[in-house]
Design an enzyme around this catalytic site. Structure first.
Site, PDB file in Angstrom:
ATOM      1  N   GLY A   1     -71.800 -53.483   3.410  1.00 39.56           N
ATOM      2  CA  GLY A   1     -70.952 -52.663   2.559  1.00 39.56           C
ATOM      3  C   GLY A   1     -71.183 -51.195   2.850  1.00 39.56           C
ATOM      4  O   GLY A   1     -72.276 -50.800   3.281  1.00 39.56           O
TER       5      GLY A   1
ATOM      6  N   GLN B   1     -71.032 -42.338   1.316  1.00 40.53           N
ATOM      7  CA  GLN B   1     -72.168 -42.417   2.230  1.00 40.53           C
ATOM      8  C   GLN B   1     -71.907 -41.727   3.565  1.00 40.53           C
ATOM      9  O   GLN B   1     -72.851 -41.446   4.302  1.00 40.53           O
ATOM     10  CB  GLN B   1     -72.558 -43.873   2.478  1.00 40.53           C
ATOM     11  CG  GLN B   1     -73.130 -44.551   1.250  1.00 40.53           C
ATOM     12  CD  GLN B   1     -73.436 -45.997   1.529  1.00 40.53           C
ATOM     13  OE1 GLN B   1     -72.586 -46.855   1.342  1.00 40.53           O
ATOM     14  NE2 GLN B   1     -74.641 -46.259   2.010  1.00 40.53           N
TER      15      GLN B   1
ATOM     16  N   CYS C   1     -80.156 -50.438   1.401  1.00 39.61           N
ATOM     17  CA  CYS C   1     -79.033 -49.518   1.473  1.00 39.61           C
ATOM     18  C   CYS C   1     -79.058 -48.793   2.809  1.00 39.61           C
ATOM     19  O   CYS C   1     -80.127 -48.365   3.254  1.00 39.61           O
ATOM     20  CB  CYS C   1     -79.124 -48.511   0.323  1.00 39.61           C
ATOM     21  SG  CYS C   1     -77.773 -47.328   0.269  1.00 39.61           S
ATOM     22  N   LEU C   2     -77.897 -48.646   3.413  1.00 36.11           N
ATOM     23  CA  LEU C   2     -77.808 -47.937   4.684  1.00 36.11           C
ATOM     24  C   LEU C   2     -78.225 -46.477   4.543  1.00 36.11           C
ATOM     25  O   LEU C   2     -78.641 -45.863   5.518  1.00 36.11           O
ATOM     26  CB  LEU C   2     -76.391 -48.031   5.254  1.00 36.11           C
ATOM     27  CG  LEU C   2     -75.911 -49.437   5.609  1.00 36.11           C
ATOM     28  CD1 LEU C   2     -74.459 -49.405   6.077  1.00 36.11           C
ATOM     29  CD2 LEU C   2     -76.816 -50.064   6.654  1.00 36.11           C
TER      30      LEU C   2
ATOM     31  N   HIS D   1     -72.997 -52.430  -6.087  1.00 41.66           N
ATOM     32  CA  HIS D   1     -73.799 -51.465  -5.330  1.00 41.66           C
ATOM     33  C   HIS D   1     -72.896 -50.359  -4.768  1.00 41.66           C
ATOM     34  O   HIS D   1     -73.215 -49.170  -4.884  1.00 41.66           O
ATOM     35  CB  HIS D   1     -74.529 -52.215  -4.203  1.00 41.66           C
ATOM     36  CG  HIS D   1     -75.356 -51.351  -3.314  1.00 41.66           C
ATOM     37  ND1 HIS D   1     -76.731 -51.365  -3.343  1.00 41.66           N
ATOM     38  CD2 HIS D   1     -75.013 -50.459  -2.346  1.00 41.66           C
ATOM     39  CE1 HIS D   1     -77.198 -50.517  -2.446  1.00 41.66           C
ATOM     40  NE2 HIS D   1     -76.170 -49.966  -1.819  1.00 41.66           N
ATOM     41  N   GLU D   2     -71.778 -50.753  -4.162  1.00 42.48           N
ATOM     42  CA  GLU D   2     -70.892 -49.769  -3.537  1.00 42.48           C
ATOM     43  C   GLU D   2     -70.139 -48.935  -4.571  1.00 42.48           C
ATOM     44  O   GLU D   2     -69.945 -47.729  -4.374  1.00 42.48           O
ATOM     45  CB  GLU D   2     -69.917 -50.455  -2.569  1.00 42.48           C
ATOM     46  CG  GLU D   2     -70.581 -51.212  -1.432  1.00 42.48           C
ATOM     47  CD  GLU D   2     -71.601 -50.419  -0.625  1.00 42.48           C
ATOM     48  OE1 GLU D   2     -71.489 -49.179  -0.540  1.00 42.48           O
ATOM     49  OE2 GLU D   2     -72.529 -51.033  -0.069  1.00 42.48           O
TER      50      GLU D   2
ATOM     51  N   HIS E   1     -72.257 -46.172  -5.626  1.00 41.91           N
ATOM     52  CA  HIS E   1     -72.201 -45.038  -4.696  1.00 41.91           C
ATOM     53  C   HIS E   1     -71.042 -44.110  -5.037  1.00 41.91           C
ATOM     54  O   HIS E   1     -71.190 -42.883  -5.013  1.00 41.91           O
ATOM     55  CB  HIS E   1     -72.046 -45.507  -3.253  1.00 41.91           C
ATOM     56  CG  HIS E   1     -73.318 -45.857  -2.571  1.00 41.91           C
ATOM     57  ND1 HIS E   1     -74.333 -44.947  -2.358  1.00 41.91           N
ATOM     58  CD2 HIS E   1     -73.746 -47.018  -2.030  1.00 41.91           C
ATOM     59  CE1 HIS E   1     -75.321 -45.535  -1.718  1.00 41.91           C
ATOM     60  NE2 HIS E   1     -75.000 -46.802  -1.512  1.00 41.91           N
TER      61      HIS E   1
END
Length: 177
Positions: free
Chosen positions: A46, A51, A92-93, A134-135, A138
């Site tokens: 995701g 991000q 997380c990226l 989660h996204e 963000h």
């Protein structure tokens, strides 16, 4: 398509709330393509536009193991969250090299526009529900580490601030959360 740079914690731009997308035009389509390329290359399941320092409400997700189930969520809105919660490890990226257990509702119902601008409602559970939450966090300027204890957050902040200084050789504008 172009791979974009993923912002790294503690970059304060990760805390910027995203604004709604008004028009799905060629620029948005190109952004979506770039987001998928960036996510798959990372690799991740995701990615929120926040991000990559684009503060618009766009999320791309693909929880399949072979990259065969790409999803686009534009202006996602969580309509309902289950009262039953599940604890699972998240990473997380934007916070590479770290994962921890996070409690989230097991199921969610959301409304979003798809890539073509068609409004859709999705009932998700398990990994998909977790990834969506989660996204969307963000897009609201929230990170999964916000669900951790204050002690863990302070330790992480120090660790990632030090790493950021070493990468850039300078002091960065960082997240105080």
């Amino acid at each position: 398509m172009a791979k974009r740079e993923i912002l790294q914690y503690p970059d304060r731009r990760l805390r910027t709330p995203a604004r709604a997308v008004d028009v799905i035009d060629e620029r948005i389509q190109a952004l979506i393509d770039d987001m998928f390329e960036t996510m798959y290359d990372a690799p991740g399941i995701g990615l929120a536009a926040t991000q990559i320092d684009v503060h618009e409400r766009i999320v791309v997700i693909d929880i399949s193991e072979d990259g065969s189930a790409p999803r686009v969520l534009i202006n996602p809105e969580i309509l309902e969250r289950a009262s039953e919660c599940d604890v699972a490890e998240e990473g997380c990226l934007s916070i590479p090299g770290y994962a921890d257990d996070v409690e989230r509702p097991e199921r969610v119902r959301i409304r979003a526009l798809d890539r073509d601008g068609t409004s859709t409602e999705i009932e998700a559970e398990g990994l998909l529900a977790r990834c969506i939450q989660h996204e969307v966090d963000h897009l609201d300027g929230r990170l999964f580490i916000d669900y951790l204890s204050e002690l863990k957050r302070k330790r992480l902040r120090r660790r990632y601030e030090k790493a950021a200084r070493q990468r850039t050789g300078q002091t960065l504008g960082t997240d105080a959360g």
